[in-house]
Design a protein around this motif. Structure first.
Motif, short mmCIF file in Angstrom:
data_model
loop_
_atom_site.label_atom_id
_atom_site.label_comp_id
_atom_site.label_asym_id
_atom_site.label_seq_id
_atom_site.Cartn_x
_atom_site.Cartn_y
_atom_site.Cartn_z
N UNK A 14 0.84 -1.21 0.00
CA UNK A 14 0.00 0.00 0.00
C UNK A 14 0.87 1.25 0.00
N UNK A 15 1.88 1.24 0.84
CA UNK A 15 2.77 2.39 0.93
C UNK A 15 3.45 2.65 -0.41
N UNK A 16 3.94 1.58 -1.05
CA UNK A 16 4.62 1.73 -2.34
C UNK A 16 3.66 2.27 -3.40
N UNK A 17 2.44 1.74 -3.42
CA UNK A 17 1.45 2.20 -4.40
C UNK A 17 1.09 3.66 -4.18
N UNK A 18 0.95 4.05 -2.93
CA UNK A 18 0.62 5.43 -2.60
C UNK A 18 1.73 6.37 -3.06
N UNK A 19 2.96 6.01 -2.77
CA UNK A 19 4.07 6.90 -3.11
C UNK A 19 4.30 6.98 -4.61
N UNK A 20 4.15 5.88 -5.31
CA UNK A 20 4.26 5.93 -6.77
C UNK A 20 3.19 6.84 -7.36
N UNK A 21 1.98 6.73 -6.83
CA UNK A 21 0.88 7.59 -7.28
C UNK A 21 1.16 9.05 -6.94
N UNK A 22 1.70 9.27 -5.75
CA UNK A 22 1.99 10.64 -5.31
C UNK A 22 3.03 11.30 -6.19
N UNK A 23 4.05 10.55 -6.61
CA UNK A 23 5.06 11.11 -7.50
C UNK A 23 4.43 11.54 -8.82
N UNK A 24 3.57 10.70 -9.36
CA UNK A 24 2.88 11.03 -10.62
C UNK A 24 2.01 12.27 -10.46
N UNK A 25 1.21 12.30 -9.40
CA UNK A 25 0.32 13.44 -9.18
C UNK A 25 1.08 14.73 -8.97
N UNK A 26 2.21 14.65 -8.27
CA UNK A 26 2.99 15.86 -8.00
C UNK A 26 3.56 16.48 -9.26
N UNK A 27 3.87 15.64 -10.27
CA UNK A 27 4.39 16.22 -11.52
C UNK A 27 3.29 16.89 -12.33
N UNK A 28 2.04 16.57 -12.04
CA UNK A 28 0.92 17.20 -12.76
C UNK A 28 0.35 18.38 -11.99
N UNK A 29 0.13 18.21 -10.69
CA UNK A 29 -0.60 19.20 -9.89
C UNK A 29 0.28 19.95 -8.89
N UNK A 30 1.57 19.59 -8.82
CA UNK A 30 2.46 20.25 -7.88
C UNK A 30 2.54 19.50 -6.56
N UNK A 31 3.70 19.55 -5.95
CA UNK A 31 3.88 18.87 -4.67
C UNK A 31 3.08 19.56 -3.57
N UNK A 32 2.93 20.86 -3.66
CA UNK A 32 2.17 21.58 -2.63
C UNK A 32 0.69 21.21 -2.70
N UNK A 33 0.21 20.85 -3.88
CA UNK A 33 -1.18 20.46 -4.03
C UNK A 33 -1.46 19.02 -3.62
N UNK A 34 -0.39 18.30 -3.29
CA UNK A 34 -0.54 16.90 -2.92
C UNK A 34 -1.14 16.78 -1.52
N UNK A 35 -2.11 15.90 -1.37
CA UNK A 35 -2.74 15.69 -0.07
C UNK A 35 -3.12 14.23 0.08
N UNK A 36 -3.33 13.81 1.32
CA UNK A 36 -3.77 12.44 1.56
C UNK A 36 -5.10 12.16 0.87
N UNK A 37 -5.98 13.15 0.88
CA UNK A 37 -7.28 12.98 0.24
C UNK A 37 -7.15 12.80 -1.26
N UNK A 38 -6.27 13.59 -1.89
CA UNK A 38 -6.08 13.50 -3.33
C UNK A 38 -5.53 12.12 -3.72
#
Length: 212
Positions: A14-38
């Motif tokens: 779960x942790x690995x899947x979350x972080x891989x997804x977070x890296x992808x999202x951060x390149x699209x929406x910004x790291x500051x826009x990253x949230x647990x909910x997103x």
């Protein structure tokens, strides 16, 4: 014990899947826009399930940075370091970097280019971590340049720090421009510019092959 091990394994996945997804999202929406909910929404899991791993947005952001660093090590640095010590290893590092961008591994091109611009004027632990990672990256290029001098494949008067700066500038320009204009030509220019620079400094220009 087996049940506990199973829970730990699921937690790690779960942790690995979350972080891989977070890296992808951060390149699209910004790291500051990253949230647990997103991230939870993207993975279609409950937000509460993520609190077992990260208690705050900043914790998630820092963990995402580390996952992006691991990805860079796996896909760019480690393959390049398998090349022969000297100028070919230095050239391979630049080629691997451009190939990472050209392969569209991340929708925003580069996690670090995006996030460093986002946080470079924001004091705090996130900016500090980016500064450490960039310093380490430039130090790696410098070290490879010094090794190439030591084995006699780069001229003794080569400035490793300047070469690291030039390599970073070409890579950064390539990933930023490729999001706006014709990507293939941008990547080609980034490769050819570094190739020509290394050939000019090399004691044996034929060691540097044409970009493939």
């Amino acid at each position: 014990m087996t049940t506990r091990d199973g829970r730990l394994a699921r937690g790690d996945r779960t942790r690995a899947a979350v972080l891989d997804t977070a890296v992808v999202l951060a390149t699209k929406d910004g790291l500051d826009g990253l949230s647990l909910g997103q991230v939870a929404e993207a993975l279609q899991i409950s937000k509460s399930a993520l609190f077992a791993h990260w208690r705050s947005k900043e914790e998630l952001q820092l963990a995402t940075i580390e996952r992006a660093r691991e990805q860079w090590l796996e896909q760019v640095i480690s393959p390049a370091l398998r090349e022969p010590r000297g100028v070919r290893r230095l050239w391979a590092l630049h080629q691997r970097r451009i190939a990472f961008y050209a392969g569209a591994v991340l929708p925003g091109g580069c996690f670090f280019a995006t996030a460093e611009f986002e946080f470079n004027a924001r004091p705090g632990p996130i900016r500090d971590r980016f500064a450490e990672i960039l310093t380490d990256w430039l130090a790696l290029i410098e070290r490879l340049a010094r090794e190439a001098i030591e084995v006699g494949e780069l001229r003794p008067d080569t400035d490793p720090a300047l070469l690291a700066y030039e390599s970073e500038a070409l890579g950064l320009a390539a990933v930023m421009q490729s999001r706006l204009i014709h990507a293939a030509s941008v990547y080609d220019h980034a490769l050819r510019s570094m190739r020509d620079r290394l050939r000019a400094l090399s004691t044996d220009p034929d060691l540097i092959k044409e970009p493939s």
